[in-house]
Scaffold this motif. Structure first.
Motif, short mmCIF file in Angstrom:
data_model
loop_
_atom_site.label_atom_id
_atom_site.label_comp_id
_atom_site.label_asym_id
_atom_site.label_seq_id
_atom_site.Cartn_x
_atom_site.Cartn_y
_atom_site.Cartn_z
N GLU A 95 0.39 -1.60 -0.02
CA GLU A 95 -0.22 -0.53 -0.16
C GLU A 95 1.25 1.37 -0.08
O GLU A 95 0.76 2.39 0.15
N GLN A 96 2.24 1.42 0.30
CA GLN A 96 2.96 2.16 -0.13
C GLN A 96 2.17 2.57 1.18
O GLN A 96 2.41 4.25 0.99
N ILE A 97 2.37 2.75 2.41
CA ILE A 97 2.29 3.43 3.63
C ILE A 97 3.35 3.24 4.84
O ILE A 97 3.73 1.63 5.01
N TYR A 120 10.43 8.61 1.56
CA TYR A 120 9.55 8.88 1.65
C TYR A 120 10.32 10.98 1.57
O TYR A 120 11.71 10.99 2.93
N ARG A 156 -2.04 10.79 5.82
CA ARG A 156 -2.76 9.80 5.20
C ARG A 156 -3.97 10.44 6.70
O ARG A 156 -5.58 10.45 6.44
N ARG A 173 -6.82 4.62 5.59
CA ARG A 173 -4.90 4.27 4.89
C ARG A 173 -5.42 4.15 3.26
O ARG A 173 -4.10 4.08 3.38
N ALA A 175 -5.47 5.52 -0.63
CA ALA A 175 -4.72 6.86 -0.94
C ALA A 175 -6.18 8.07 -1.36
O ALA A 175 -5.39 9.29 -1.48
N THR A 201 0.14 7.85 9.87
CA THR A 201 0.21 6.94 9.09
C THR A 201 0.23 8.50 7.92
O THR A 201 0.05 9.13 7.40
N ALA A 203 1.69 8.45 3.40
CA ALA A 203 2.76 8.05 2.40
C ALA A 203 3.25 8.47 2.14
O ALA A 203 4.33 9.13 3.01
#
Length: 459
Positions: A95-97, A120, A156, A173, A175, A201, A203
Motif C-alpha cells: 500500500e506504500q504507507i 519518504y 493520510r 489508509r 489513497a 499514517t 504515504a
C-alpha cells in the motif's frame, strides 16, 4: 481522581529546566510544574484527563528542535514530551504507507523505508534530529518540497488525543477519501493547540535514484534569483533548488572549507533524482544559470560528489550556532517576488546595522533569513526580524513557510489573517479546547484578539 502517570512524571527542577525550551531565541519560557515523558497512549490520555479536570495548561513536545518557541514551558504547565513514543509500527510495502509514533526521527523513518525500496520525501534541514510528531505539528517542509510537497501532503491519517482525554482517529489508509470534514489536515500544522498526535499514517513513494547535483556561482543575489525564475519557467522541477547568499557562505565556511570561489555573492544548488534524465535536467539548470550571468557552474555526475555539494547547504543551521545569538526568519513569497525579498533583506540589514544571512528553498520562494548578532544588538535584531516579516507580507507572502507560528510570530498572524479567518481560528480552538489548556498562547492568542498577553484564566 485521575492523576498524572506516576512512572512517567518527573518534577526534578534541573530536568524541568532542560526541557523548558525549544531552539527559538527571544521567546520567553516559564517554570513547569511537571514533565511527563509519555511511553504509551495511556500516558497521554491520563495526562490530558488530569489536566482537563484541573484546568492546567499542557505543552506538547517532541524533539524540541522547533524555531518558534512553540514547545516552551509556561508557568505551572505540564510538559508532555513524546520523544519516547518512537516506534515504527508498520511499513506496508504493497500500500506504500507507514504507521509511526510521533517520536520517530524523520531520518530514521526515511532509512527504514529505503531498505524496502520506498521513499519518504519530506526532509527538513533538521531531519536527523527532528521527530515526525514535530514535523506534523508545524507541517514541516524541507529541501525536496519543490518537487514532492510538505509533510501534510503525505499525512493520510492520525490518532489524536483531545484536550479532555478522548482518543480520535482521523483520515484513512486509502489513497483517496473525502467522507466528512478533513480533520486530519486540521491537526497538521496546529502546533499542539488542538490536541496531541500519538500516531501518524504517512504515504510513501517508490524509491528514487540517488540524486545528482549542480552548483552555480553568481556575483549578485539578483542574478541568482533570475536563474531560479528562468529554470522553473522552462518547466523543470528539480528535486531541490537551494539558495545561499554571501553572508551564509561566510558562516558555513567557518565550519568547513566549501571551496567556493572568493567573492561569490550567491550560490544556487540544484539537485535531480530523475535517474537517467538527471544529466539532462542539470544541463538545463546550467543553461539557465549561465544565461543569468553565473560566473561558474559545476555539474556532478557522481552521487557521492552530489552529496558533498548539498552538505554545505545542510550545514547552515549548525553554522548559525557559532554566533552569539540568532533570529531565524521563515518567510515565503511568490517566486516572482523572490529577488525583491532578497534585495529588501539586504536593505533591512544595512539600515539596522546587523548581519542577516539568507538561505532557503529558492524553488518555492521560502527563505530563511537569519539575523546574526551579539547581545548588544538585541533591539536592532528584533526590529530587523520584524521588518523582514513585514516585507514578506507586503510582497504577497506569509510569515512562515514551514517553521510554524509558535510564540515567536503569534502577533504577526493577526496581521496576515483577515478578520473572518481569525474568528474561525478562535471558533475551532474553542470547540476542540474549551478550557484553553492545549499549548495556550501559541499560534493564536487566547483573548480572541490575536494580540497581547495570554488569558491567564486558561492556566
Amino acid at each position: 481522581m485521575t492523576s498524572l502517570p506516576a512512572s512517567a512524571t518527573i518534577d526534578d527542577p534541573d530536568v524541568l529546566a532542560a526541557y523548558s525550551t525549544d531552539r527559538a531565541t527571544f521567546c520567553p519560557s516559564g517554570t513547569p510544574r511537571a514533565l511527563v515523558r509519555a511511553r504509551s497512549l495511556d500516558d497521554v490520555v491520563q495526562t490530558l484527563k488530569w489536566a482537563y479536570a484541573n484546568n492546567v495548561p499542557v505543552v506538547p513536545q517532541g524533539a524540541r528542535t522547533g524555531q518558534s518557541g512553540g514547545a516552551n514551558a509556561l508557568d505551572g504547565c505540564v510538559l508532555l514530551n513524546l520523544e519516547k513514543l518512537d516506534q515504527i509500527l508498520e511499513i506496508d510495502v504493497e500500500e506504500q504507507i507507514a504507521v509511526v509514533q510521533p517520536g520517530v526521527i524523520n531520518a530514521t523513518l526515511a532509512a527504514a523505508v529505503a531498505e524496502k525500496g520506498l521513499y519518504y520525501p519530506p526532509d527538513p534541514g533538521s531531519k536527523d534530529i527532528s521527530s515526525l510528531g514535530g514535523n506534523v505539528a508545524t507541517n514541516a517542509g524541507g529541501m525536496c518540497c519543490l518537487k514532492y510537497g510538505v509533510t501534510g501532503d503525505f499525512v493520510r491519517a492520525l490518532q489524536v488525543v483531545l484536550a479532555d482525554g478522548r482518543v480520535m482517529r482521523t483520515g484513512r489508509r486509502t489513497a483517496k477519501g473525502v467522507a466528512g470534514y478533513d480533520l486530519t489536515h486540521l491537526f497538521v500544522g496546529s502546533e499542539g493547540t488542538l490536541g496531541v498526535v500519538t500516531e501518524v499514517t504517512v504515504a510513501l513513494r517508490p524509491a528514487v535514484a540517488r540524486p545528482l547535483a549542480a552548483v552555480a556561482f553568481f556575483d549578485t543575489t539578483a542574478d541568482a534569483c533570475r536563474a531560479v525564475a528562468d529554470h522553473l519557467g522552462a518547466g523543470f522541477r528539480p528535486a531541490a533548488l537551494e539558495f545561499m547568499d554571501a553572508a551564509t557562505i561566510e558562516a558555513v565556511s567557518k565550519l568547513r572549507d566549501l571551496g567556493f570561489p572568493p567573492g561569490t555573492g550567491a550560490v544556487l544548488i540544484a539537485q535531480s533524482d530523475a535517474g537517467t534524465k538527471a544529466p539532462e535536467e542539470l544541463a538545463a539548470f546550467e543553461l539557465s544559470a549561465r544565461k543569468c550571468a553565473a560566473t561558474e557552474v559545476v555539474v556532478s555526475d557522481d552521487p557521492a560528489e552530489a552529496d558533498l555539494l548539498m552538505q554545505g547547504r545542510r550545514l547552515v543551521g549548525l553554522s548559525f550556532e557559532e554566533y552569539p545569538a540568532s533570529l531565524v526568519d521563515d518567510v515565503c513569497v511568490p517566486r516572482r517576488n523572490l529577488a525583491a525579498l532578497v534585495d529588501g533583506i539586504e536593505r533591512i540589514a544595512s539600515e539596522n546595522g546587523v548581519m542577516i544571512a539568507t538561505c532557503g528553498h529558492a524553488g518555492d520562494g521560502n527563505m530563511h533569513p537569519a539575523v546574526l548578532f551579539d547581545h548588544s544588538q538585541a533591539e536592532a535584531a528584533q526590529k530587523a526580524f520584524d521588518e523582514v516579516m513585514r516585507l514578506g507580507l507586503e510582497l504577497g507572502g506569509t510569515i512562515t513557510g514551514e517553521h510554524g507560528v509558535g510564540l515567536l510570530k503569534r502577533d504577526w498572524l493577526a496581521r496576515e489573517l483577515d478578520e473572518a479567518a481569525l474568528w474561525s481560528h478562535h471558533q475551532i480552538k474553542q470547540a476542540l479546547d474549551p478550557r484553553g489548556i492545549m499549548n495556550p498562547g501559541r499560534v493564536i492568542n487566547s483573548t480572541g484578539t490575536g494580540r497581547g498577553e495570554v488569558d491567564q484564566r486558561s492556566f
